[in-house]
Design a protein around this motif. Sequence first.
Motif, PDB file in Angstrom:
ATOM      1  N   ASN A   1      -1.599  -5.166  -7.687  1.00  0.00           N
ATOM      2  CA  ASN A   1      -2.618  -5.131  -6.636  1.00  0.00           C
ATOM      3  C   ASN A   1      -2.555  -6.295  -5.648  1.00  0.00           C
ATOM      4  O   ASN A   1      -3.573  -6.689  -5.067  1.00  0.00           O
ATOM      5  CB  ASN A   1      -4.019  -5.016  -7.234  1.00  0.00           C
TER       6      ASN A   1
ATOM      7  N   GLN B   1     -12.809   0.863  -7.352  1.00  0.00           N
ATOM      8  CA  GLN B   1     -11.409   0.518  -7.620  1.00  0.00           C
ATOM      9  C   GLN B   1     -11.162  -0.965  -7.335  1.00  0.00           C
ATOM     10  O   GLN B   1     -10.507  -1.661  -8.110  1.00  0.00           O
ATOM     11  CB  GLN B   1     -10.477   1.380  -6.757  1.00  0.00           C
TER      12      GLN B   1
ATOM     13  N   ASN C   1      -9.863  -3.561 -10.059  1.00  0.00           N
ATOM     14  CA  ASN C   1      -8.481  -4.053  -9.908  1.00  0.00           C
ATOM     15  C   ASN C   1      -8.392  -5.506  -9.454  1.00  0.00           C
ATOM     16  O   ASN C   1      -7.340  -6.129  -9.591  1.00  0.00           O
ATOM     17  CB  ASN C   1      -7.706  -3.154  -8.934  1.00  0.00           C
TER      18      ASN C   1
ATOM     19  N   ASP D   1      -6.348   2.118  -6.430  1.00  0.00           N
ATOM     20  CA  ASP D   1      -5.495   2.717  -7.460  1.00  0.00           C
ATOM     21  C   ASP D   1      -4.392   3.502  -6.742  1.00  0.00           C
ATOM     22  O   ASP D   1      -4.541   3.829  -5.566  1.00  0.00           O
ATOM     23  CB  ASP D   1      -6.308   3.745  -8.284  1.00  0.00           C
TER      24      ASP D   1
ATOM     25  N   GLY E   1      -6.900  -3.292  -3.375  1.00  0.00           N
ATOM     26  CA  GLY E   1      -7.596  -2.944  -4.613  1.00  0.00           C
ATOM     27  C   GLY E   1      -7.497  -1.480  -4.998  1.00  0.00           C
ATOM     28  O   GLY E   1      -8.012  -1.071  -6.041  1.00  0.00           O
TER      29      GLY E   1
END
Length: 540
Positions: free
Chosen positions: A305, A257, A261, A479, A477
């Motif tokens: 993010n 992730q 991100n 989700d 970072g």
Amino acid sequence: MVFAKEDVNYSLYLVTDSTMLPPGTTLYSQVEAGLKNGVTLVQIREKDTETGSFIEEALDVQKICKKYNVPLIINDRIDVAMAIDADGVHVGQQDMPIPMVRKLLGPSKIIGWSVGKPSEVETLAKWGPDMVDYIGVGTLFPTLTKKNPKKSPMGPQGAIAVLDALEEYKASWCRTVGIGGLHPDNIQRVISQCVATNGKRSLDGISLVSDIMAAPDACAATVRLREMIDRTKYQFVDCELNESFPTAVSIKSVISQVSSNRPLVQHVTNKVHQNFGANVTLALGSSPIMSEIQSEVSELARIPNASLLLNTGSVAPIEMLKAAINAYNEVNRPITFDPVGYSATETRLCLNNTLLTYGQFACIKGNSSEILFLAKLNNDKMKGVDAGSGKNDDALLARATQIVAFKYKTIAVCTGEHDFIADGTFGGECKLSSGTAGVTAEGLPCVMIENGSIPIMGDITASGCSLGSTIASFVGGLDPTGNLFDAVVGAVLLYKTAGKLASTRCQGSGSFHVQLIDALYQLFHENKPEKWSASLKKFN
Ligand SMILES: Nc1ncnc2c1ncn2[C@@H]1O[C@H](COP(=O)(O)OP(=O)(O)OP(=O)(O)O)[C@@H](O)[C@H]1O
Ligand SMILES: Cc1ncsc1CCO
Ligand SMILES: [Mg+2]
């Protein structure tokens, strides 16, 4: 109206102030808007009104309160309360002594008292259940409705001390409302954080003035407040807070992730750490920005993010720090807080405590001295920013980490040869009255990370600060379906593994610094946590 006092609902307690009514409204219309939409208790508090007008006002408000079956409390003026047969009074520490108030009002009326410290709770407990029915716990935050505040705001930690005293002195009958500077932006945090240490009680209500009295649309304002108080989940970061036990698989997922991100990690950090932290962040596929510009914090926090590392090793102006906390809390982006040298001087203690009062942190990270002091398990001042050399046992450090996690409803990290991580977020739960349903600090999930002794990690400056950069990068970072505890544990495991690897490759502390960044880069990009050398043990 006859009330069973134990049935009074304190959850949304409106206190009036006719000096702040917006044009086109009256005291009556604002109170009615509140009552229609979920106010459960009303107090008339008019500091500058003559007796005649006060009584007229009180009679008006009393009619409407009766219509909605909500008790009416009068501030300070026992004579007015008696004259109109109000349901109770609220008095401050400097007003008429409580036993006299009770004598005048009789046993069936509600008596509320403003309380700011444990010794006042001791007094009310000695009086027993027939005197004080509820206390206004405050002043929590700075407020404009107290013209000459005598004390500095107590913050959630001050409220916890009062709740603890109620438990200690067994004043189980006494209900509590938080008061002072409460607004939609801090109500949920206050409900979530203000829990007695034994987990058995939290505040029974929130009292406020301006968000209803000064609202151009008091109906809509009350609906919003009601909804906020009734919500039982405090989603202060936009990722999962549910309890989990991190595994190689879940940590691998965190790293994937973070890789995709590419979080923006705003660093408000000390001068020594800035270059090192920026390079560590880059090694983790993330974008650092070292910014202390107050006017851009809101814009930065809104970037997808975005994540904030707040490190108080050397500091930006306090207004900038508060603005940054506000900006990230407002949009549910995570803040990692590193109170460097927390107990080294009175100045640091005061500054860090102010910031801790000011916001909700996703993670609070410190070395063993900082965490022991935050947990109040050690009162020795630190010598500068380094952890003391005293040997601490694992059980004590784990306990301190759990206490900090519980007090601040955060993920707490304590660093040293062994690192401890405790999850005090309770899945973001926030409940009036029942607190954490008896779960205490000792019951919190806690893990220990170790990789043998790596003394050279303490021989370079800002190695702890850069662990902060790593954590901030990992939590930023995630989700929305990613897990906060997994991210923090993953960051610490990676850092410890990189430290070991770098220590085997370096020739001294200078090249260790370079090797550490190389190792972080390599391990992050390989993303094979199942092969990492640092071990993860469940401590609780
Ligand atoms: N003796 C040790 N053995 C293994 N790891 C260590 C040791 N000492 C520190 N570390 C690791 O080094 C990093 C920094 O920890 P430390 O407790 O020194 O932080 P700190 O004092 O806040 O650092 P700084 O203020 O220098 O940034 C952590 O990742 C920790 O796990
Ligand atoms: C040396 C130093 N002084 C203030 S912050 C800092 C970095 C390590 O905490
Ligand atoms: Mg150190």
